[in-house]
Design an enzyme around this catalytic site. Sequence first.
Site, PDB file in Angstrom:
ATOM      1  N   HIS A  97       0.842  -1.199   0.000  1.00  0.00           N
ATOM      2  CA  HIS A  97       0.000   0.000   0.000  1.00  0.00           C
ATOM      3  C   HIS A  97       0.871   1.240   0.000  1.00  0.00           C
ATOM      4  CE1 HIS A  97       0.791  -1.157   4.175  1.00  0.00           C
ATOM      5  NE2 HIS A  97       0.819   0.133   4.449  1.00  0.00           N
ATOM      6  N   HIS A  99       0.669   5.390   1.089  1.00  0.00           N
ATOM      7  CA  HIS A  99      -0.072   6.403   1.836  1.00  0.00           C
ATOM      8  C   HIS A  99      -0.003   7.727   1.082  1.00  0.00           C
ATOM      9  CE1 HIS A  99       0.122   4.308   5.914  1.00  0.00           C
ATOM     10  NE2 HIS A  99       1.109   3.679   5.287  1.00  0.00           N
TER      11      HIS A  99
HETATM   12  P1  AMP Z   1       1.718   0.674   7.366  1.00  0.00           P
HETATM   13  O1  AMP Z   1       2.161   1.002   8.755  1.00  0.00           O
HETATM   14  O2  AMP Z   1       2.464   1.435   6.306  1.00  0.00           O
HETATM   15  O3  AMP Z   1       1.709  -0.825   7.121  1.00  0.00           O
HETATM   16  O4  AMP Z   1       0.236   1.226   7.245  1.00  0.00           O
HETATM   17  C1  AMP Z   1      -0.903   0.457   7.457  1.00  0.00           C
HETATM   18  C2  AMP Z   1      -2.022   1.426   7.589  1.00  0.00           C
HETATM   19  O5  AMP Z   1      -3.244   0.716   7.470  1.00  0.00           O
HETATM   20  C3  AMP Z   1      -2.048   2.172   8.908  1.00  0.00           C
HETATM   21  O6  AMP Z   1      -1.887   3.561   8.681  1.00  0.00           O
HETATM   22  C4  AMP Z   1      -3.439   1.840   9.471  1.00  0.00           C
HETATM   23  O7  AMP Z   1      -4.053   2.941  10.068  1.00  0.00           O
HETATM   24  C5  AMP Z   1      -4.199   1.408   8.251  1.00  0.00           C
HETATM   25  N1  AMP Z   1      -5.305   0.506   8.498  1.00  0.00           N
HETATM   26  C6  AMP Z   1      -5.262  -0.653   9.172  1.00  0.00           C
HETATM   27  N2  AMP Z   1      -6.495  -1.226   9.187  1.00  0.00           N
HETATM   28  C7  AMP Z   1      -7.304  -0.389   8.495  1.00  0.00           C
HETATM   29  C8  AMP Z   1      -8.688  -0.419   8.157  1.00  0.00           C
HETATM   30  N3  AMP Z   1      -9.504  -1.431   8.539  1.00  0.00           N
HETATM   31  N4  AMP Z   1      -9.197   0.610   7.443  1.00  0.00           N
HETATM   32  C9  AMP Z   1      -8.413   1.622   7.065  1.00  0.00           C
HETATM   33  N5  AMP Z   1      -7.104   1.701   7.353  1.00  0.00           N
HETATM   34  C10 AMP Z   1      -6.555   0.709   8.060  1.00  0.00           C
END
Ligand code: AMP
Length: 136
Positions: A97, A99
């Site tokens: 993903h 951001h």
């Molecule tokens: P990372 O730390 O780069 O792996 O980012 C993962 C992101 O996914 C974090 O910023 C979380 O807030 C986000 N996240 C986890 N679960 C969900 C969810 N159910 N809906 C939206 N965002 C999520």
Amino acid sequence: MDCIFCKIIAGEIPSYKVYEDDNVLAFLDITQGTKGHTLIIPKKHIKNVYEIDEETIFNVFKVVPMISKALKKAFNPIGLNIINNNDQPHQSVFHFHIHLIPRYEDDGMILSTINNYDKYEPTYFNNLITKITNEM
Ligand code: AMP
Ligand code: ZN
């Protein structure tokens, strides 16, 4: 598969959808680090940059300008950070993903870099180039 983003794609858990096409989904990050904080993911489950294929990463990045411009028009941020975490120390969801993080005056978001430029001679930089290009 026990992947929270695959469950979002499958509609098994809800999300605040920003954009969707055949290959990618964009939705609001649940933490909203800043207003409009959005994630873009491929619909194909791929762990991170070390496993992603060119076509899939292209599909993800292809929609970045369009969504970034929509965030700019919607919220008038002063800037935007595009972040992608792979493995440690920051990847917490192991489905690739990126951001999109709109930035605002005094938003409290800390994304720091370190400047070690003055510690190194040209030989250091050249050694790095050799090591990297040897792996391509
Ligand atoms: P990372 O730390 O780069 O792996 O980012 C993962 C992101 O996914 C974090 O910023 C979380 O807030 C986000 N996240 C986890 N679960 C969900 C969810 N159910 N809906 C939206 N965002 C999520
Ligand atoms: Zn997944």
